[in-house]
Design a protein around this motif. Structure first.
Motif, PDB file in Angstrom:
ATOM      1  N   ILE A 175      -1.376  -9.635  -2.859  1.00 54.97           N
ATOM      2  CA  ILE A 175      -2.211  -9.031  -1.828  1.00 54.97           C
ATOM      3  C   ILE A 175      -1.510  -9.078  -0.475  1.00 54.97           C
ATOM      4  CG2 ILE A 175      -4.387  -9.276  -0.566  1.00 54.97           C
ATOM      5  CD1 ILE A 175      -5.649 -10.147  -3.219  1.00 54.97           C
ATOM      6  N   ALA A 176      -0.748 -10.166  -0.245  1.00 57.86           N
ATOM      7  CA  ALA A 176      -0.011 -10.266   1.017  1.00 57.86           C
ATOM      8  C   ALA A 176       1.012  -9.141   1.144  1.00 57.86           C
ATOM      9  CB  ALA A 176       0.683 -11.619   1.106  1.00 57.86           C
ATOM     10  N   LYS A 177       1.715  -8.842   0.046  1.00 56.93           N
ATOM     11  CA  LYS A 177       2.715  -7.782   0.093  1.00 56.93           C
ATOM     12  C   LYS A 177       2.056  -6.418   0.269  1.00 56.93           C
ATOM     13  CE  LYS A 177       6.789  -5.954  -2.242  1.00 56.93           C
ATOM     14  NZ  LYS A 177       7.718  -6.113  -3.399  1.00 56.93           N
ATOM     15  N   ILE A 178       0.942  -6.207  -0.397  1.00 54.11           N
ATOM     16  CA  ILE A 178       0.226  -4.936  -0.251  1.00 54.11           C
ATOM     17  C   ILE A 178      -0.260  -4.769   1.183  1.00 54.11           C
ATOM     18  CG2 ILE A 178      -1.845  -3.661  -0.938  1.00 54.11           C
ATOM     19  CD1 ILE A 178      -1.526  -4.860  -3.726  1.00 54.11           C
ATOM     20  N   ALA A 179      -0.774  -5.844   1.773  1.00 51.46           N
ATOM     21  CA  ALA A 179      -1.239  -5.785   3.166  1.00 51.46           C
ATOM     22  C   ALA A 179      -0.093  -5.388   4.091  1.00 51.46           C
ATOM     23  CB  ALA A 179      -1.820  -7.129   3.576  1.00 51.46           C
ATOM     24  N   HIS A 180       1.084  -5.974   3.862  1.00 54.08           N
ATOM     25  CA  HIS A 180       2.240  -5.665   4.701  1.00 54.08           C
ATOM     26  C   HIS A 180       2.683  -4.216   4.496  1.00 54.08           C
ATOM     27  CE1 HIS A 180       5.979  -6.214   6.877  1.00 54.08           C
ATOM     28  NE2 HIS A 180       6.628  -5.701   5.845  1.00 54.08           N
ATOM     29  N   ARG A 181       2.693  -3.745   3.261  1.00 55.62           N
ATOM     30  CA  ARG A 181       3.139  -2.374   2.964  1.00 55.62           C
ATOM     31  C   ARG A 181       2.286  -1.338   3.667  1.00 55.62           C
ATOM     32  NH1 ARG A 181       5.815  -0.286  -1.289  1.00 55.62           N
ATOM     33  NH2 ARG A 181       4.074   1.008  -1.988  1.00 55.62           N
ATOM     34  N   TRP A 182       0.988  -1.619   3.814  1.00 57.36           N
ATOM     35  CA  TRP A 182       0.084  -0.622   4.377  1.00 57.36           C
ATOM     36  C   TRP A 182      -0.374  -0.974   5.785  1.00 57.36           C
ATOM     37  CZ3 TRP A 182       0.519   3.818   2.240  1.00 57.36           C
ATOM     38  CH2 TRP A 182       0.926   3.897   0.909  1.00 57.36           C
ATOM     39  N   CYS A 183       0.439  -1.808   6.456  1.00 54.02           N
ATOM     40  CA  CYS A 183       0.329  -2.018   7.904  1.00 54.02           C
ATOM     41  C   CYS A 183      -0.952  -2.743   8.328  1.00 54.02           C
ATOM     42  CB  CYS A 183       0.448  -0.689   8.653  1.00 54.02           C
ATOM     43  SG  CYS A 183       1.976   0.198   8.318  1.00 54.02           S
ATOM     44  N   PHE A 184      -1.458  -3.639   7.488  1.00 53.23           N
ATOM     45  CA  PHE A 184      -2.496  -4.559   7.928  1.00 53.23           C
ATOM     46  C   PHE A 184      -1.813  -5.811   8.473  1.00 53.23           C
ATOM     47  CE2 PHE A 184      -4.555  -1.809   4.873  1.00 53.23           C
ATOM     48  CZ  PHE A 184      -5.770  -1.532   5.487  1.00 53.23           C
ATOM     49  N   TYR A 185      -2.469  -6.472   9.428  1.00 56.78           N
ATOM     50  CA  TYR A 185      -1.822  -7.592  10.102  1.00 56.78           C
ATOM     51  C   TYR A 185      -1.456  -8.699   9.121  1.00 56.78           C
ATOM     52  CZ  TYR A 185      -3.599  -5.291  14.284  1.00 56.78           C
ATOM     53  OH  TYR A 185      -3.884  -4.368  15.252  1.00 56.78           O
ATOM     54  N   ASP A 186      -2.366  -9.027   8.213  1.00 55.05           N
ATOM     55  CA  ASP A 186      -2.170 -10.094   7.244  1.00 55.05           C
ATOM     56  C   ASP A 186      -3.220  -9.922   6.144  1.00 55.05           C
ATOM     57  OD1 ASP A 186      -4.610 -11.109   8.290  1.00 55.05           O
ATOM     58  OD2 ASP A 186      -3.530 -12.321   9.757  1.00 55.05           O
ATOM     59  N   PRO A 187      -3.178 -10.750   5.083  1.00 52.56           N
ATOM     60  CA  PRO A 187      -4.166 -10.612   4.007  1.00 52.56           C
ATOM     61  C   PRO A 187      -5.613 -10.766   4.480  1.00 52.56           C
ATOM     62  CG  PRO A 187      -2.318 -11.942   3.272  1.00 52.56           C
ATOM     63  CD  PRO A 187      -2.123 -11.716   4.745  1.00 52.56           C
ATOM     64  N   SER A 188      -5.843 -11.605   5.499  1.00 52.93           N
ATOM     65  CA  SER A 188      -7.206 -11.779   6.004  1.00 52.93           C
ATOM     66  C   SER A 188      -7.732 -10.489   6.637  1.00 52.93           C
ATOM     67  CB  SER A 188      -7.253 -12.915   7.022  1.00 52.93           C
ATOM     68  OG  SER A 188      -6.911 -14.141   6.421  1.00 52.93           O
ATOM     69  N   HIS A 189      -6.861  -9.840   7.416  1.00 47.76           N
ATOM     70  CA  HIS A 189      -7.245  -8.563   8.028  1.00 47.76           C
ATOM     71  C   HIS A 189      -7.557  -7.526   6.953  1.00 47.76           C
ATOM     72  CE1 HIS A 189      -5.910  -4.739  10.337  1.00 47.76           C
ATOM     73  NE2 HIS A 189      -7.203  -4.951  10.528  1.00 47.76           N
ATOM     74  N   LEU A 190      -6.689  -7.439   5.939  1.00 50.26           N
ATOM     75  CA  LEU A 190      -6.941  -6.512   4.836  1.00 50.26           C
ATOM     76  C   LEU A 190      -8.250  -6.862   4.137  1.00 50.26           C
ATOM     77  CD1 LEU A 190      -6.329  -4.335   2.766  1.00 50.26           C
ATOM     78  CD2 LEU A 190      -4.811  -5.959   1.598  1.00 50.26           C
ATOM     79  N   GLY A 191      -8.488  -8.155   3.918  1.00 52.21           N
ATOM     80  CA  GLY A 191      -9.704  -8.572   3.224  1.00 52.21           C
ATOM     81  C   GLY A 191     -10.967  -8.141   3.956  1.00 52.21           C
ATOM     82  N   ARG A 192     -10.966  -8.290   5.275  1.00 57.28           N
ATOM     83  CA  ARG A 192     -12.147  -7.903   6.059  1.00 57.28           C
ATOM     84  C   ARG A 192     -12.392  -6.395   5.977  1.00 57.28           C
ATOM     85  NH1 ARG A 192      -9.717 -11.495   9.669  1.00 57.28           N
ATOM     86  NH2 ARG A 192      -8.930  -9.761  10.946  1.00 57.28           N
ATOM     87  N   GLU A 193     -11.316  -5.618   6.155  1.00 60.24           N
ATOM     88  CA  GLU A 193     -11.462  -4.174   6.119  1.00 60.24           C
ATOM     89  C   GLU A 193     -11.852  -3.696   4.717  1.00 60.24           C
ATOM     90  OE1 GLU A 193     -11.404  -2.160   8.602  1.00 60.24           O
ATOM     91  OE2 GLU A 193     -10.727  -3.535  10.144  1.00 60.24           O
ATOM     92  N   PHE A 194     -11.260  -4.303   3.679  1.00 66.74           N
ATOM     93  CA  PHE A 194     -11.538  -3.894   2.309  1.00 66.74           C
ATOM     94  C   PHE A 194     -12.985  -4.203   1.931  1.00 66.74           C
ATOM     95  CE2 PHE A 194     -11.283  -3.835  -2.286  1.00 66.74           C
ATOM     96  CZ  PHE A 194     -10.339  -2.855  -2.556  1.00 66.74           C
ATOM     97  N   ARG A 195     -13.454  -5.391   2.302  1.00 64.95           N
ATOM     98  CA  ARG A 195     -14.838  -5.767   1.985  1.00 64.95           C
ATOM     99  C   ARG A 195     -15.817  -4.861   2.729  1.00 64.95           C
ATOM    100  NH1 ARG A 195     -17.388 -10.119  -0.239  1.00 64.95           N
ATOM    101  NH2 ARG A 195     -15.436 -11.300  -0.415  1.00 64.95           N
ATOM    102  N   ARG A 196     -15.496  -4.529   3.977  1.00 65.15           N
ATOM    103  CA  ARG A 196     -16.385  -3.662   4.745  1.00 65.15           C
ATOM    104  C   ARG A 196     -16.508  -2.278   4.083  1.00 65.15           C
ATOM    105  NH1 ARG A 196     -13.833  -3.836   9.326  1.00 65.15           N
ATOM    106  NH2 ARG A 196     -15.009  -5.575  10.158  1.00 65.15           N
ATOM    107  N   CYS A 197     -15.421  -1.828   3.478  1.00 65.36           N
ATOM    108  CA  CYS A 197     -15.421  -0.496   2.876  1.00 65.36           C
ATOM    109  C   CYS A 197     -15.969  -0.497   1.452  1.00 65.36           C
ATOM    110  CB  CYS A 197     -13.999   0.066   2.879  1.00 65.36           C
ATOM    111  SG  CYS A 197     -13.856   1.752   2.252  1.00 65.36           S
ATOM    112  N   PHE A 198     -15.583  -1.473   0.645  1.00 67.80           N
ATOM    113  CA  PHE A 198     -15.906  -1.453  -0.787  1.00 67.80           C
ATOM    114  C   PHE A 198     -16.904  -2.525  -1.222  1.00 67.80           C
ATOM    115  CE2 PHE A 198     -11.510   0.250  -0.503  1.00 67.80           C
ATOM    116  CZ  PHE A 198     -11.784   1.556  -0.899  1.00 67.80           C
TER     117      PHE A 198
END
Length: 211
Positions: A175-198
């Motif tokens: 998940i950390a690598k995916i977050a970096h590939r798609w320009c999220f600050y870190d896995p926590s940032h991706l987690g917040r945005e992903f949970r808000r959407c899905f």
């Protein structure tokens, strides 16, 4: 480029020029004129009548801009550019006939969407980036998104989260690598945005849908 041939008088022997000719060249990207209200089928060469009121205004503004731009600051140059775009688009519309704003913006929006897709992994995307890439104002970019009820931020976020979802399902990347590939600050940032959407975390989504 829009070329104007103005102030030529004809006689029986052909074309004669009775006064000294002053040449002014105004180059505008097609996307700028489309965004300003011109039909996408913009003529390559437009012969205009100098006696028409709007043409006269355009020529006066162009002459003034030619003489005064060297002494202008950035804000004044941008305002002058906007005035010339508006006047040029008006002259073209008078020549070509009116068109609907929605159809005018379709081509620009398609170009914007394609640019976003190609640059999703290149870092943060700002309105100014899109405006510079398409040679239009930030206001025009906002208008292009507003016509479909979107914002640039929402569209970019949605595209990135869709890409993340695909990689959670079809790859074994962390998940950390995916977050970096798609320009999220870190896995926590991706987690917040992903949970808000899905409604679930990336880990939970992978457990339920991953290969």
């Amino acid at each position: 480029m829009v070329k104007a041939i103005v102030g030529l008088a004809t006689d029986r022997d052909g074309v004669s020029v009775r006064e000294r000719v002053r040449k002014r060249t105004l180059t505008l990207p097609r996307a700028v004129l489309v965004a300003a209200g011109c039909d996408a089928n913009i003529p390559a060469c437009l012969v205009v009548e100098q006696g028409r009121p709007l043409v006269g205004v355009l020529l006066r503004v162009l002459d003034e801009a030619w003489n005064r731009v060297p002494g202008m600051n950035t804000s004044e140059v941008e305002a002058t550019r906007g005035a010339l775009v508006t006047l040029t688009a008006g002259v073209i519309r008078v020549h070509s006939g009116p068109v609907k704003e929605t159809s005018d913006m379709d081509a620009l929006r398609a170009q914007i969407d394609d640019w976003i897709t190609r640059n999703l992994r290149c870092g943060p995307i700002h309105i100014e980036d899109l405006a510079a890439a398409h040679s239009v104002s930030a206001r025009t970019i906002h208008r292009a998104f507003a016509l479909t009820g979107d914002t640039m931020t929402a569209v970019v976020r949605s595209r990135r989260l869709a890409a993340v979802r695909e990689e959670l399902v079809h790859t074994n990347m962390t998940i950390a690598k995916i977050a970096h590939r798609w320009c999220f600050y870190d896995p926590s940032h991706l987690g917040r945005e992903f949970r808000r959407c899905f409604g679930v975390s990336p880990s939970e989504y992978r457990q339920s849908h991953g290969c």
